[in-house]
Write a protein that holds these residues in place. Structure first.
Motif, PDB file in Angstrom:
ATOM      1  N   SER A  67       0.854  -1.187   0.000  1.00 47.47           N
ATOM      2  CA  SER A  67       0.000   0.000   0.000  1.00 47.47           C
ATOM      3  C   SER A  67       0.890   1.236   0.000  1.00 47.47           C
ATOM      4  CB  SER A  67      -0.898   0.009   1.239  1.00 47.47           C
ATOM      5  OG  SER A  67      -1.813  -1.067   1.191  1.00 47.47           O
ATOM      6  N   LEU A  68       0.742   2.082  -1.002  1.00 40.61           N
ATOM      7  CA  LEU A  68       1.600   3.248  -1.174  1.00 40.61           C
ATOM      8  C   LEU A  68       1.003   4.488  -0.525  1.00 40.61           C
ATOM      9  CD1 LEU A  68       2.427   2.607  -4.935  1.00 40.61           C
ATOM     10  CD2 LEU A  68       3.945   2.200  -2.992  1.00 40.61           C
ATOM     11  N   GLU A  69       1.886   5.435  -0.196  1.00 41.72           N
ATOM     12  CA  GLU A  69       1.479   6.732   0.340  1.00 41.72           C
ATOM     13  C   GLU A  69       2.456   7.781  -0.161  1.00 41.72           C
ATOM     14  OE1 GLU A  69       2.205   6.894   4.678  1.00 41.72           O
ATOM     15  OE2 GLU A  69       2.817   4.812   4.435  1.00 41.72           O
ATOM     16  N   GLU A  70       2.166   9.051   0.114  1.00 47.40           N
ATOM     17  CA  GLU A  70       2.975  10.146  -0.418  1.00 47.40           C
ATOM     18  C   GLU A  70       4.454   9.982  -0.117  1.00 47.40           C
ATOM     19  OE1 GLU A  70       2.471  12.706  -2.300  1.00 47.40           O
ATOM     20  OE2 GLU A  70       0.287  12.685  -2.521  1.00 47.40           O
ATOM     21  N   GLY A  71       4.781   9.545   1.102  1.00 48.45           N
ATOM     22  CA  GLY A  71       6.179   9.402   1.491  1.00 48.45           C
ATOM     23  C   GLY A  71       6.945   8.389   0.675  1.00 48.45           C
ATOM     24  N   ASP A  72       6.230   7.532  -0.034  1.00 47.43           N
ATOM     25  CA  ASP A  72       6.901   6.497  -0.828  1.00 47.43           C
ATOM     26  C   ASP A  72       7.473   7.042  -2.127  1.00 47.43           C
ATOM     27  OD1 ASP A  72       6.460   4.401   0.986  1.00 47.43           O
ATOM     28  OD2 ASP A  72       4.399   4.187   0.292  1.00 47.43           O
ATOM     29  N   ASN A  73       7.327   8.343  -2.405  1.00 50.24           N
ATOM     30  CA  ASN A  73       8.036   8.936  -3.529  1.00 50.24           C
ATOM     31  C   ASN A  73       9.525   9.067  -3.246  1.00 50.24           C
ATOM     32  OD1 ASN A  73       6.259   9.757  -5.878  1.00 50.24           O
ATOM     33  ND2 ASN A  73       5.042  10.522  -4.160  1.00 50.24           N
ATOM     34  N   GLU A  74       9.904   8.922  -1.983  1.00 56.96           N
ATOM     35  CA  GLU A  74      11.323   8.857  -1.622  1.00 56.96           C
ATOM     36  C   GLU A  74      11.863   7.497  -2.074  1.00 56.96           C
ATOM     37  OE1 GLU A  74      14.962   9.647  -0.327  1.00 56.96           O
ATOM     38  OE2 GLU A  74      13.335  11.092  -0.177  1.00 56.96           O
ATOM     39  N   PRO A  75      12.820   7.464  -3.027  1.00 60.60           N
ATOM     40  CA  PRO A  75      13.266   6.183  -3.582  1.00 60.60           C
ATOM     41  C   PRO A  75      13.691   5.167  -2.543  1.00 60.60           C
ATOM     42  CG  PRO A  75      14.095   7.982  -4.921  1.00 60.60           C
ATOM     43  CD  PRO A  75      13.440   8.607  -3.717  1.00 60.60           C
ATOM     44  N   ALA A  76      14.469   5.586  -1.541  1.00 55.52           N
ATOM     45  CA  ALA A  76      14.944   4.610  -0.555  1.00 55.52           C
ATOM     46  C   ALA A  76      13.785   4.005   0.224  1.00 55.52           C
ATOM     47  CB  ALA A  76      15.931   5.272   0.403  1.00 55.52           C
ATOM     48  N   ARG A  77      12.807   4.826   0.578  1.00 55.36           N
ATOM     49  CA  ARG A  77      11.649   4.318   1.320  1.00 55.36           C
ATOM     50  C   ARG A  77      10.833   3.359   0.449  1.00 55.36           C
ATOM     51  NH1 ARG A  77       8.033   5.932   5.584  1.00 55.36           N
ATOM     52  NH2 ARG A  77       5.853   5.515   5.044  1.00 55.36           N
ATOM     53  N   PHE A  78      10.555   3.774  -0.792  1.00 54.09           N
ATOM     54  CA  PHE A  78       9.794   2.905  -1.686  1.00 54.09           C
ATOM     55  C   PHE A  78      10.500   1.563  -1.872  1.00 54.09           C
ATOM     56  CE2 PHE A  78       9.324   1.139  -5.943  1.00 54.09           C
ATOM     57  CZ  PHE A  78       7.947   0.937  -6.006  1.00 54.09           C
ATOM     58  N   LEU A  79      11.795   1.615  -2.150  1.00 51.87           N
ATOM     59  CA  LEU A  79      12.532   0.378  -2.424  1.00 51.87           C
ATOM     60  C   LEU A  79      12.616  -0.510  -1.192  1.00 51.87           C
ATOM     61  CD1 LEU A  79      15.292   1.984  -4.633  1.00 51.87           C
ATOM     62  CD2 LEU A  79      13.528   0.395  -5.412  1.00 51.87           C
ATOM     63  N   THR A  80      12.713   0.099  -0.011  1.00 54.79           N
ATOM     64  CA  THR A  80      12.732  -0.692   1.220  1.00 54.79           C
ATOM     65  C   THR A  80      11.441  -1.484   1.356  1.00 54.79           C
ATOM     66  OG1 THR A  80      14.196   0.866   2.340  1.00 54.79           O
ATOM     67  CG2 THR A  80      12.861  -0.571   3.741  1.00 54.79           C
ATOM     68  N   TYR A  81      10.317  -0.826   1.142  1.00 52.19           N
ATOM     69  CA  TYR A  81       9.022  -1.509   1.248  1.00 52.19           C
ATOM     70  C   TYR A  81       8.802  -2.464   0.068  1.00 52.19           C
ATOM     71  CZ  TYR A  81       7.310   0.998   5.322  1.00 52.19           C
ATOM     72  OH  TYR A  81       7.135   1.452   6.606  1.00 52.19           O
ATOM     73  N   PHE A  82       9.299  -2.093  -1.109  1.00 53.97           N
ATOM     74  CA  PHE A  82       9.160  -2.957  -2.278  1.00 53.97           C
ATOM     75  C   PHE A  82       9.873  -4.296  -2.028  1.00 53.97           C
ATOM     76  CE2 PHE A  82      10.202  -4.441  -6.559  1.00 53.97           C
ATOM     77  CZ  PHE A  82       9.018  -4.213  -7.236  1.00 53.97           C
ATOM     78  N   ILE A  83      11.077  -4.204  -1.488  1.00 52.13           N
ATOM     79  CA  ILE A  83      11.829  -5.429  -1.171  1.00 52.13           C
ATOM     80  C   ILE A  83      11.120  -6.216  -0.077  1.00 52.13           C
ATOM     81  CG2 ILE A  83      13.999  -6.294  -0.200  1.00 52.13           C
ATOM     82  CD1 ILE A  83      15.368  -3.887  -1.602  1.00 52.13           C
ATOM     83  N   ALA A  84      10.611  -5.501   0.947  1.00 50.14           N
ATOM     84  CA  ALA A  84       9.895  -6.183   2.034  1.00 50.14           C
ATOM     85  C   ALA A  84       8.670  -6.917   1.492  1.00 50.14           C
ATOM     86  CB  ALA A  84       9.487  -5.164   3.096  1.00 50.14           C
ATOM     87  N   ALA A  85       7.978  -6.320   0.522  1.00 49.45           N
ATOM     88  CA  ALA A  85       6.814  -6.991  -0.071  1.00 49.45           C
ATOM     89  C   ALA A  85       7.242  -8.247  -0.821  1.00 49.45           C
ATOM     90  CB  ALA A  85       6.086  -6.025  -1.011  1.00 49.45           C
ATOM     91  N   LEU A  86       8.320  -8.139  -1.606  1.00 50.29           N
ATOM     92  CA  LEU A  86       8.796  -9.303  -2.359  1.00 50.29           C
ATOM     93  C   LEU A  86       9.250 -10.436  -1.447  1.00 50.29           C
ATOM     94  CD1 LEU A  86      10.798  -7.637  -5.278  1.00 50.29           C
ATOM     95  CD2 LEU A  86       8.611  -8.831  -5.425  1.00 50.29           C
ATOM     96  N   ARG A  87       9.670 -10.075  -0.239  1.00 46.15           N
ATOM     97  CA  ARG A  87      10.117 -11.122   0.686  1.00 46.15           C
ATOM     98  C   ARG A  87       8.959 -11.966   1.210  1.00 46.15           C
ATOM     99  NH1 ARG A  87      15.042  -7.876   3.812  1.00 46.15           N
ATOM    100  NH2 ARG A  87      16.557  -8.224   2.136  1.00 46.15           N
ATOM    101  N   LYS A  88       7.737 -11.540   0.936  1.00 46.36           N
ATOM    102  CA  LYS A  88       6.592 -12.408   1.208  1.00 46.36           C
ATOM    103  C   LYS A  88       6.587 -13.596   0.238  1.00 46.36           C
ATOM    104  CE  LYS A  88       4.577  -9.719   4.343  1.00 46.36           C
ATOM    105  NZ  LYS A  88       4.272 -10.135   5.734  1.00 46.36           N
ATOM    106  N   ILE A  89       7.279 -13.408  -0.883  1.00 52.75           N
ATOM    107  CA  ILE A  89       7.367 -14.453  -1.900  1.00 52.75           C
ATOM    108  C   ILE A  89       8.655 -15.257  -1.735  1.00 52.75           C
ATOM    109  CG2 ILE A  89       7.299 -14.939  -4.378  1.00 52.75           C
ATOM    110  CD1 ILE A  89       4.786 -13.549  -3.262  1.00 52.75           C
TER     111      ILE A  89
END
Length: 898
Positions: A67-89
């Motif tokens: 689930s995205l929010e305004e703060g996720d336009n920060e690349p490091a924050r987005f990528l941190t959560y993106f990787i965390a989501a992929l780790r569900k797989i």
């Protein structure tokens, strides 16, 4: 040190116990699994997220949700959560990228996505990745660019779902044409008549006549949010049908009206709760209790805790979305939250809103969620608290991916407020430095210094002074200004607090870089070793990489090629596969080493990767350094014009961007091109203009003047010996040996050659000798006859002979070491250079002869008379010492003139 993540951003919203099941739409999503992308796009209130959650509850494939929010336009924050989501797989995906995201010098979002794609390819099962609320992502920002790259290279076992209020700037047209896109839009999401009846009757508990249902559906146009608000307004109403005619106008008007109606029906405690907690992006009972600071024990309040109110809101179907199966975390429907915040703002009590934000900030800080704590402190306009939170308890938040929100906040502050907090000016400068906005750094530092003048020299002030110096040292690194780096680094270490390990560690590295630029390799090694140890202990991955690269450069400079190659490979392992931009120097080092080991294919591969990675970094001359290496590789392949063109472009870039340190290596490479073309006078002038004594010595040898070459080389050797520059010393000795042999001093030449062979054999140098051409070949044959290091000498002679047979046509040239002025003339080892070089016009004629043109055709092409063409032919044949065209072409090819 990494900040905790909010795990609820990764949870699939669970289905409600009462919901309208939308089989017609979930069926389309199931069929769309064979395509790359499912796009669910409609404005707020159409049930987009609920639909996808329903589909995924029946999906048999593994699912990752973000689930995205305004703060996720920060690349490091987005990528941190993106990787965390992929780790569900896959639990171990993105480990190297995660480490780099904790560092100040952040990789680009696209480079991390590219790295992750390679890892995703290894996942065997088909899976789904959902990006919810994608509309918050900036269409022109780096995150959107990274998602475009993901779609282009996405492996077939992955299916992407994007939920958004507006169409994203993605290649949707191309995806449609390729049948790679499933689309569900507002027209699809609107409730049909039967769905409207089921919702109003089964979910909301209203008993309306068919004509009333039809009228309500018509008024709301099947818009789910409007239906839900209307139904909430009708619950308990004596005559629900009376409300329906009032539903006219735009969605926004209807919402304003219906929210007013819904809020009026709620208990006062619930109304207060809704307005007060609307400032929160995420809701849980303890957080809501902290924000409200309400005594739920009062008898007049029908609830005992925020958790109870959240449960009530969910049961009442009041626009609240559960985020986990345990019903601990929730969020408001985005549209509902916007309207609540609007009402809170309209209340006019700014002090109350600020107090709510401060309570939220304190709760987040107590739970070590510092980025969220900072967000609410900034919203409360509490500058002091926000500044303290930015310091991050040992690792500033800007080093944890909070650069964008920090800059946005700082931009919003009036100058007077920044002046009141000099630390904010320093943070401002640091954030600009991290984002490559170099021109804005120094004014911020000066503003901080101006305000610090009135402060006493306490611990805090001294640390700020040290941080300012550290930032200036880093600025000077990009310009290779050794004296400035050294002075500012030492000042930083003198003033920085001993506990400020992140900045102190980075400063020790800049100190090492200054020593290396000055040629003090022992001091540089000591600094790099200290920075490497410290950075590893605190998890400062970028300084770990940069320190390791520094040590690798020193190993290479000491002719320890095996050790240097191992260090560079360790850097690449830390940087991930494919490597992130900071690894460009490791690839460049490996390219130089592979060249020396006579492995041209690997040298070219690493050289190209180095340039590609360096171009992803801002304000660095590494791409130019890589282009010089590639130009030399072109040169030894016989592509003189290609090498010259690449060097001309590199020079333009260096001049435009003021990469002064690259001008000498570029000039040295241009000398090589001129020597290959037989343009000895031009090569001499260029070497003298740029003060390249080694290049000039090579020109002298090509001109048949070994005495002049020896006169140039002797003082260079003495200087290299005094300074302990092992790499430069070895190259000078090899060239001296060739010059002595050309001068007729065979015994002295053999003595020097034996010294060079002894130093070069442990590193496995090969090209160092091959590049000296026929003179070195003859000298090595003399060495073999005298049984000087016979095994190594035999290997070198075999390499010479293989090149003469054309077995290694792609052999490359080594990259210049930092601080040296190398320029190698490379011709076939069995062909003597021209005594008199060809003129520019003669070279043109020679090229046309090689193309098979007749004398008459050459004259027409060059607009010159036939006798003039024949005159040029005679001069060319004389200089090449040939009598026929075929001989001229063959000799010219051997000389690298064609």
């Amino acid at each position: 040190m990494s900040a905790p993540i909010i795990s609820t951003k990764l949870h699939i919203p669970p289905l409600r116990s009462k919901a309208v099941l939308r089989h017609r739409l979930t069926g389309r999503l199931i069929k769309g699994m064979k395509r790359k992308l499912s796009l669910v796009s409609a404005s707020a209130g159409y049930g987009k997220t609920t639909l996808v959650a329903e589909w995924l509850s029946r999906c048999t494939q593994p699912v990752a949700w973000l689930s995205l929010e305004e703060g996720d336009n920060e690349p490091a924050r987005f990528l941190t959560y993106f990787i965390a989501a992929l780790r569900k797989i896959s639990a171990n995906i993105g480990e190297a990228a995660s480490l780099l995201l904790q560092s100040p010098q952040l990789p680009t979002a696209e480079s991390v996505i590219a790295s992750l794609i390679n890892e995703i390819t290894s996942i065997t099962d088909h899976f789904v990745l959902v990006l919810d609320d994608y509309h918050v992502i900036n269409a022109n920002g780096p995150i959107n660019d990274a998602v475009v790259l993901l779609l282009e290279r996405m492996p077939p076992q992955m299916h992407l779902v994007i939920i958004t209020r507006e169409d994203p700037r993605l290649p949707l047209a191309r995806l449609r044409v390729r049948d790679d896109l499933t689309e569900i839009r507002a027209a699809d999401l609107r409730f049909t008549s039967s769905e409207t009846t089921e919702f109003l009757d089964g979910v909301m508990g209203l008993s309306l006549a068919p004509e009333q249902v039809a009228l309500l559906e018509s008024r709301t146009e099947g818009w789910i949010a409007g239906l839900q608000l209307a139904a909430l307004s009708m619950q308990g109403h004596e005559d629900p049908a009376q409300l329906i005619p009032s539903l006219t106008g735009s969605h926004r008007f209807v919402l304003d009206y219906l929210v007013e109606e819904v809020l009026k029906k709620q208990p006062a405690a619930v109304q207060h709760f809704l307005l007060s907690t609307s400032i929160l992006d995420w809701l849980c009972g303890p957080l809501c209790d902290a924000v409200l600071d309400t005594d739920f024990g009062e008898q007049s309040v029908p609830f005992t805790s925020g958790r109870e109110i959240l449960a009530y809101l969910e049961q009442a179907n009041l626009f609240i979305v559960p985020l986990d199966d345990e019903r601990r975390w929730y969020r408001y429907h985005h549209l509902f939250a916007e309207l609540l915040r609007k009402r809170l703002h309209q209340s006019g009590d700014e002090r109350q809103a600020a107090e709510l934000h401060l309570r939220a900030s304190q709760w987040y800080e107590d739970h070590n969620l510092l980025p969220e704590a900072f967000h609410h402190a900034a919203a409360a306009r509490d500058t002091g608290r926000a500044a303290r939170l930015l310091e991050g308890e040992g690792m500033p938040l800007i080093f944890r991916g909070a650069v964008a929100p920090l800059l946005q906040w700082l931009h919003s502050l009036p100058r007077a407020e920044l002046d009141a907090w000099p630390a904010l000016w320093v943070m401002y400068a640091s954030a600009l430095l991290l984002t490559g906005q170099m021109s804005g750094v120094e004014p911020k530092l000066q503003a901080a210094e101006k305000k610090l003048e009135g402060y006493g020299q306490d611990k805090k002030t001294r640390d700020l002074i040290g941080h300012i110096a550290a930032i200036r040292a880093t600025l000077a690194v990009s310009k290779h200004q050794a004296d400035m780096i050294l002075a500012e680094s030492q000042r930083a270490l003198d003033f920085l607090d001993p506990g400020n390990l992140p900045v102190r560690t980075a400063t020790v590295w800049t100190l090492g870089y200054a020593h290396q630029l000055q040629g003090d390799r022992a001091a540089a090694r000591e600094a790099y070793t200290e920075a490497l140890s410290s950075s590893r202990s605190i998890g400062h991955i970028v300084i770990t990489i940069m320190s390791a690269l520094g040590l690798g450069n020193l190993q290479e400079a000491d002719n320890q090629l095996d050790a240097a190659a191992e260090t560079y490979r360790e850097v690449l392992a830390m940087a991930g596969d494919p490597p992130l931009p900071t690894a460009c120097e490791a690839h460049l080092g490996l390219a130089r080493i592979r060249y020396e080991w006579n492995d041209p294919e690997a040298a070219m591969k690493h050289g190209l990767q180095s340039v590609e990675l360096a171009r992803q970094l801002e304000h660095t001359d590494r791409a130019v350094a890589g282009e010089v290496l590639l130009a030399r590789l072109k040169l030894v392949r016989g592509d003189s014009s290609g090498a010259a063109a690449l060097l001309a472009e590199a020079e333009r870039t260096a001049l435009r961007r003021q990469y002064v340190s690259q001008l000498q290596p570029i000039a040295a490479a241009k000398v090589l091109v001129l020597l290959r073309q037989g343009r000895l006078m031009a090569a001499s002038r260029l070497a003298q203009k740029h003060e390249l004594p080694v290049s000039l010595a090579r020109v002298c040898l090509a001109q048949g003047d070994p005495s002049a070459a020896l006169a140039l080389l002797e003082p260079l050797r003495e200087q290299a010996e005094i300074q302990g520059l092992e790499d430069e010393l070895l190259r000078i000795i090899v060239l001296q040996a060739a010059a002595l042999y050309a001068h007729g001093e065979t015994l002295n030449a053999l003595r020097l050659l034996e010294e060079a062979l002894t130093a070069a054999e442990p590193g496995g140098f090969i090209r160092l000798f091959i590049d000296e051409g026929v003179t070195m070949f003859s000298l090595l044959r003399e060495a073999a006859a005298h049984e000087i290091l016979p095994d190594y000498t035999g290997r070198l002679l075999a390499a010479f002979e293989a090149e003469a047979r054309g077995e290694d046509a792609d052999l490359g040239l080594p990259q210049a070491e930092p601080g040296s002025n190398p320029a190698e003339q490379h011709v076939s080892p069995f062909v003597q250079p021209l005594v008199e070089p060809l003129s520019g016009r003669e070279l043109e004629v020679l090229q046309l002869i090689a193309q098979g043109l007749s004398n008459r055709e050459i004259g027409e092409r060059l607009f010159i008379a036939l006798p003039t063409v024949k005159g040029h032919n005679r001069m060319i044949f004389d200089k090449l010492q040939v009598t026929r065209r075929t001989e001229a072409i063959a000799r010219a090819r051997n000389l690298g003139l064609l």
